[in-house]
Design an enzyme around this catalytic site. Structure first.
Site, PDB file in Angstrom:
ATOM      1  CB  SER A   1      -0.197 -37.414  60.796  1.00 38.35           C
ATOM      2  OG  SER A   1      -1.249 -36.606  60.317  1.00 38.35           O
TER       3      SER A   1
ATOM      4  CE1 TYR B   1       3.019 -35.001  57.329  1.00 39.42           C
ATOM      5  CE2 TYR B   1       0.708 -35.610  57.363  1.00 39.42           C
ATOM      6  CZ  TYR B   1       1.831 -35.153  58.016  1.00 39.42           C
ATOM      7  OH  TYR B   1       1.775 -34.866  59.353  1.00 39.42           O
TER       8      TYR B   1
HETATM    9  N1  NAD Z   1       0.580 -29.291  62.398  1.00 40.65           N
HETATM   10  C1  NAD Z   1      -0.282 -30.272  62.173  1.00 40.65           C
HETATM   11  O1  NAD Z   1      -1.481 -30.048  61.868  1.00 40.65           O
HETATM   12  C2  NAD Z   1       0.144 -31.712  62.305  1.00 40.65           C
HETATM   13  C3  NAD Z   1      -0.838 -32.709  62.180  1.00 40.65           C
HETATM   14  C4  NAD Z   1      -0.466 -34.029  62.280  1.00 40.65           C
HETATM   15  C5  NAD Z   1       0.852 -34.379  62.521  1.00 40.65           C
HETATM   16  N2  NAD Z   1       1.787 -33.390  62.640  1.00 40.65           N
HETATM   17  C6  NAD Z   1       3.166 -33.810  62.845  1.00 40.65           C
HETATM   18  O2  NAD Z   1       3.689 -33.201  64.013  1.00 40.65           O
HETATM   19  C7  NAD Z   1       5.091 -33.003  63.871  1.00 40.65           C
HETATM   20  C8  NAD Z   1       5.443 -31.576  64.205  1.00 40.65           C
HETATM   21  O3  NAD Z   1       4.779 -30.740  63.284  1.00 40.65           O
HETATM   22  P1  NAD Z   1       4.596 -29.163  63.491  1.00 40.65           P
HETATM   23  O4  NAD Z   1       3.252 -28.838  62.973  1.00 40.65           O
HETATM   24  O5  NAD Z   1       4.981 -28.772  64.850  1.00 40.65           O
HETATM   25  O6  NAD Z   1       5.664 -28.649  62.406  1.00 40.65           O
HETATM   26  P2  NAD Z   1       6.633 -27.355  62.420  1.00 40.65           P
HETATM   27  O7  NAD Z   1       6.948 -27.079  61.002  1.00 40.65           O
HETATM   28  O8  NAD Z   1       6.039 -26.279  63.236  1.00 40.65           O
HETATM   29  O9  NAD Z   1       7.920 -27.913  63.162  1.00 40.65           O
HETATM   30  C9  NAD Z   1       8.687 -28.937  62.584  1.00 40.65           C
HETATM   31  C10 NAD Z   1      10.144 -28.705  62.882  1.00 40.65           C
HETATM   32  O10 NAD Z   1      10.893 -29.780  62.307  1.00 40.65           O
HETATM   33  C11 NAD Z   1      12.083 -29.240  61.761  1.00 40.65           C
HETATM   34  N3  NAD Z   1      12.604 -30.095  60.702  1.00 40.65           N
HETATM   35  C12 NAD Z   1      12.110 -30.267  59.446  1.00 40.65           C
HETATM   36  N4  NAD Z   1      12.890 -31.073  58.738  1.00 40.65           N
HETATM   37  C13 NAD Z   1      13.920 -31.435  59.550  1.00 40.65           C
HETATM   38  C14 NAD Z   1      15.061 -32.248  59.377  1.00 40.65           C
HETATM   39  N5  NAD Z   1      15.322 -32.844  58.208  1.00 40.65           N
HETATM   40  N6  NAD Z   1      15.907 -32.400  60.415  1.00 40.65           N
HETATM   41  C15 NAD Z   1      15.675 -31.772  61.603  1.00 40.65           C
HETATM   42  N7  NAD Z   1      14.617 -30.981  61.816  1.00 40.65           N
HETATM   43  C16 NAD Z   1      13.745 -30.816  60.801  1.00 40.65           C
HETATM   44  C17 NAD Z   1      11.654 -27.881  61.201  1.00 40.65           C
HETATM   45  O11 NAD Z   1      12.778 -27.013  61.030  1.00 40.65           O
HETATM   46  C18 NAD Z   1      10.704 -27.405  62.277  1.00 40.65           C
HETATM   47  O12 NAD Z   1      11.367 -26.651  63.261  1.00 40.65           O
HETATM   48  C19 NAD Z   1       5.426 -33.405  62.426  1.00 40.65           C
HETATM   49  O13 NAD Z   1       5.934 -34.712  62.400  1.00 40.65           O
HETATM   50  C20 NAD Z   1       4.095 -33.352  61.727  1.00 40.65           C
HETATM   51  O14 NAD Z   1       4.028 -34.187  60.607  1.00 40.65           O
HETATM   52  C21 NAD Z   1       1.467 -32.071  62.542  1.00 40.65           C
END
Ligand code: NAD
Length: 268
Positions: free
Chosen positions: A142, A155
Site C-alpha cells: 500500500s 496497517y
Molecule cells: N482500497 C484502498 O484504498 C487500498 C489502498 C491501498 C492498498 N489496498 C490493499 O488492496 C488490497 C485489496 O483491498 P480492497 O480495497 O479491494 O479491499 P476489499 O475489502 O474490497 O476486498 C478485500 C477482500 O479480502 C477478503 N479477505 C479479508 N480477510 C480475509 C482472509 N483472512 N482470508 C481471505 N480473504 C480475506 C475480504 O472478504 C474481501 O473480499 C488489500 O490488501 C488492501 O490493503 C487497498
C-alpha cells in the site's frame, strides 16, 4: 508474465480490487482460483464474469488458517490442472485510531491477515510455482507501506512488512523463473472500511470523502495486470501513490505532515 492460458490464484477475489482482477484476468484468457472468506462476495464475482464464470473456481479459505492454506494448492490444481500465478491481494485496515487506543487483538488481526496470511500463501504455493516453466507472485502492499498514515499505523507497519518480504523474495528468486511484483495502491474506491469491520455502511455513507481523489477498482486492476505483463518490480497505482513515492524520498518529514493534514479529520 502473460495472462492468456495461465492459472492465477487471487486472494480477496470476493470484493474490490480482487474482484476486478478476477474478472479482468478471465476476460484476458486466464483461469482463476478466487480465494476469500466471503462466499457471497465470490458468488457475485462469478456472476459478474458472465459467460466466463466457468473459468473461475471459488475457494472459501481464511488465509490466516495455515492448514487450510497448505491444502489449497492441490485443490487449485485439481480444479485447473496447474498454477502459474499468485496474487496476494486480500487485506484489511484497522480502526482509524491512534496506536495508544488499539487493543492487541485488533493489532494482531491486521498483522495476521495482511502479513502472516500473505506469507502462508506464498510459502504454500512457491514449491509449485518453482516447478513451472514461468510463474509470478504479485503482492499488494500500500502507499501506507512507505508513508506514515496517522490512524493506520499498524496497517502501515503490516504493509511495510509486505514490502520488505516481497523485495527479499524477489532477490531470492532472481535466478529462477518466478517473477515477483510489488504493488502500492493509493486510495482506491472499494468497500474496505466496511469489509474490515471498521464502520457500518451507514457510517461510511455519512462520511464526506469528497476531499480524497480515489482510483476506481477496475482501473486499479488494469494497472496491476499491466504491471504483471511487464514483470514490473514496483507498481504504483494512482497519481497519489506515484506522487507520494517521490515526495517521501525528497522530503520525508514534509510528506508525513502533508498526509497528517489530509487525514487528521478521520482520526477519532
Ligand atoms: N482500497 C484502498 O484504498 C487500498 C489502498 C491501498 C492498498 N489496498 C490493499 O488492496 C488490497 C485489496 O483491498 P480492497 O480495497 O479491494 O479491499 P476489499 O475489502 O474490497 O476486498 C478485500 C477482500 O479480502 C477478503 N479477505 C479479508 N480477510 C480475509 C482472509 N483472512 N482470508 C481471505 N480473504 C480475506 C475480504 O472478504 C474481501 O473480499 C488489500 O490488501 C488492501 O490493503 C487497498
Amino acid at each position: 508474465m502473460k495472462i492468456t492460458n495461465k492459472v492465477y490464484v487471487v486472494t480477496g477475489g470476493g470484493n474490490g480490487i480482487g474482484r476486478e482482477l478476477v474478472i479482468q484476468l478471465v476476460n484476458r484468457g486466464a483461469r482463476v482460483a478466487a480465494v476469500d472468506i466471503s462466499e457471497a462476495g465470490m458468488q457475485e464475482t462469478v456472476k459478474l464474469a458472465g459467460s466466463l464464470g466457468d473459468k473461475i473456481s471459488t475457494h472459501i479459505v481464511d488465509i490466516t488458517d495455515s492448514a487450510a492454506v497448505e491444502a489449497l494448492p492441490e485443490k487449485v490444481i485439481a480444479a485447473h490442472g496447474s498454477v502459474d500465478g499468485l496474487i496476494n491481494n486480500a487485506g484489511i485496515i484497522q480502526p482509524f485510531v491512534r496506536v495508544v487506543d488499539l487493543t492487541f487483538p485488533q493489532i494482531n488481526k491486521v498483522f495476521d491477515v495482511n502479513f502472516t496470511g500473505l506469507m502462508f500463501m506464498t510459502k504454500a504455493f512457491l514449491p509449485y510455482l518453482l516447478k513451472r516453466p514461468e510463474a509470478h507472485i504479485i503482492n499488494l502492499s500500500s502507499m501506507g507501506g512507505f508513508l506514515p498514515v496517522p490512524g493506520q499505523t499498524i496497517y502501515g507497519a503490516s504493509k511495510a512488512a509486505v514490502k520488505l518480504f516481497t523485495e527479499g523474495l524477489h532477490s531470492e528468486l532472481l535466478d529462477t523463473q518466478v517473477h515477483v511484483t510489488l504493488v502500492f495502491p493509493g486510495a482506491i474506491k472499494t468497500n474496505i472500511t466496511v469489509n474490515s469491520g471498521i464502520m457500518t455502511q451507514e457510517q461510511v455513507d455519512k462520511q464526506d470523502m469528497g476531499q480524497f481523489k480515489m482510483t476506481e477498482a477496475d482501473k486499479a486492476a488494469e494497472i496491476i495486470i499491466s504491471g504483471i505483463e511487464r514483470n514490473a518490480y514496483h507498481v504504483f497505482v494512482g497519481s497519489d501513490s506515484k506522487m507520494m513515492n517521490f515526495l517521501v524520498r525528497l522530503a520525508p518529514k514534509r510528506a508525513a505532515k502533508l498526509i497528517f493534514d489530509q487525514m487528521k479529520s478521520l482520526l477519532k
